[in-house]
Design an enzyme around this catalytic site. Sequence first.
Site, short mmCIF file in Angstrom:
data_model
loop_
_atom_site.label_atom_id
_atom_site.label_comp_id
_atom_site.label_asym_id
_atom_site.label_seq_id
_atom_site.Cartn_x
_atom_site.Cartn_y
_atom_site.Cartn_z
N CYS A 123 -5.44 -3.33 2.20
CA CYS A 123 -5.25 -3.42 3.65
C CYS A 123 -6.54 -3.56 4.45
O CYS A 123 -7.10 -4.64 4.56
CB CYS A 123 -4.43 -2.22 4.14
SG CYS A 123 -3.70 -2.49 5.78
N GLU B 5 0.84 -1.19 0.00
CA GLU B 5 0.00 0.00 0.00
C GLU B 5 0.89 1.25 0.00
O GLU B 5 1.86 1.36 0.76
CB GLU B 5 -0.87 -0.06 1.26
CG GLU B 5 -1.79 1.11 1.48
CD GLU B 5 -2.61 0.93 2.76
OE1 GLU B 5 -3.53 1.72 2.98
OE2 GLU B 5 -2.34 -0.03 3.53
N LYS C 45 -9.08 2.33 -2.16
CA LYS C 45 -9.31 1.63 -0.90
C LYS C 45 -10.74 1.90 -0.46
O LYS C 45 -11.19 3.05 -0.40
CB LYS C 45 -8.32 2.13 0.14
CG LYS C 45 -8.30 1.36 1.45
CD LYS C 45 -7.13 1.84 2.32
CE LYS C 45 -7.02 1.06 3.61
NZ LYS C 45 -5.83 1.45 4.39
#
EC number: 6.3.5.1
Length: 636
Positions: A167, A44, A113
């Site tokens: 994540c 990330e 994300k």
Amino acid sequence: MNFIRVAAACPVVNVADIEFNVKNIKECINAALKENSKLIVLPELAITSYTCGDLFLQQHLIHEAINGVQDIRDFSLGKDILIAVGAPLLYRNRLYNCAYIIYNGKILGIVPKNYIPNYSEFYEKRWFTEGYDIINHYVDLSFQKHIPFGINLIFSSEVFKFGFEICEDLWTVIPPSSYLALLGANIIGNLSASNELVSKSSYRKSMISSQSARCISSYVYSSSGVFESTTDLVFSGHLIIEENGNLLKENHRFQRENEIITSIIDVDKLINERIRNLSFRDSTRLCPFEPFEINFEFENTKPHNFDRFIDKHPFVPSDEHEREERSEEILNIQSAGLAKRLNHTGIDKVVIGISGGLDSTLALLVSVRTLDVLKLPRKNIITITMPGFGTTDRTYNNAVLLCRELGTDFREINIVDACLQHFKDIEHAAEIHDVTYENVQARERTQILMDVANKEGALLVGTGDLSELALGWATYNGDHMSMYSVNCSIPKTLVRYLVEYSANHNFSSTISKTLKDILDTPVSPELLPKNSNGEISQKTEDIVGPYELHDFFLYYFIRHNATPEKILFLAKEAFKEDYDDATIEKWFDKFIRRFFTQQFKRSAIPDGPKVGTISLSPRGDLRMPSDASYKLWINN
């Protein structure tokens, strides 16, 4: 055969040093290319580093990060690898934490994300916006226009379908990867920056394993490393590659150099699992959006160096501790099944034919365990040995010793005279040792067992195993038949370990010694006369082939519905130190022919407990016509 090598990478970074970071990202990409990887997943925000804090509010950092993305895009030209790299994106006055998906000089798409953590040690909402409502958008950059942007992007190259999340997305109640899998993605990449706390790595690993299993997918996970800022947190560079709940590769964390791990994914296996799993199919109705499929084409996905581990004995755990746990579980399943049948019928006795071989030994051990659980005397187990023309002293003595040591009601009934009379009745010369000669003995034994069971008010326990059912290595209405078959879903390779486990853990040294000698005895029905030395002359594996090969073929043919080409490829890879190619091909041909032609026996098998993922029961597990042709599966 759709195998593909994938890579997870953790480059060395300097916080906010984009030129340095891009240089190391390129080195990781080159390392993955040398391994012939077709996908590389980087952490990330790898281009900027994850721990920039309020520097993410600096326009200069954001601008230079996009320049870093352009540099990697240009670097990818002519390279046959899909790159997933993290960097920020400013879109409509909002900053998004994104995965840039790049192939051969082009950004194929950008994935935001979904969920931005803002609790405990995380403060991402200070800088970034959630992307869960970004669907079917497009982004224009100075160097490339009309780039697909959204959470529903699926990147497709024939059967290889890639989806990406970032994540925190994995840690949510419904991870985006769940939807991506329902939209068709069979390889999920996670670009992560997960810090380390005591025991967090174990929890992270279990989550990745569980999610790959739920999604019936591969899961490629890459997290930021030790060169992130340590102002408050430490990162370890955790890299994991999973496939449907099975760990394929994991690194040693806290490395201080650029690192990649690679593994080969079996996409055909994943596709087959999804076809079989009707709940997975039905769940696709719950997906709230349609896929945005982006097509590209790999030049060549064939792995140069096939180093994927192929277990020779897929039914038997290779780890000793796991094997012992599995053995105990199977014995409990078998005995629970038999106990229920006894309770249901109101019967408190069982009858077993004991030959001194592996299968009847296992059935006896299960019966002993069952009656012990039911608090019934072992004398309620009527064990009958029935010597015939081929019975050897070794198997006879082992049968007698075992039954007496276990305290059963042991009986001996010699079948020679009865068989000779039957030969006379049907006008068959006893000197002709053909299939009639063999089957007369098998059916005489079954008749004795059935009749004794009727006389004693007992249940006849079958002894045949899964491998014999697959090959049809049983006499129809002979040893093929019983009143309850406790071994019917246990392959021969596993029968051996169950007996060995019992010898090592459950019984006295005397019984253990007998069990170990049974383990060392060649597998044989002993239906042909013994040789001049009084030893077994009829060895099953000399006739039908090695059981370890047949169990391997069975596993991939039934469990994974693999093609003949793939089964042979995997068998040759797994057994390359044991058999030459011609031998493997010969026995595979034998397996296919017997599996198809002997289905009529499996269509009429007695009840018995399913203990593993494969059963050949006609009552649900295998609905196969008895007269299907095998020509598609053989070479000639």
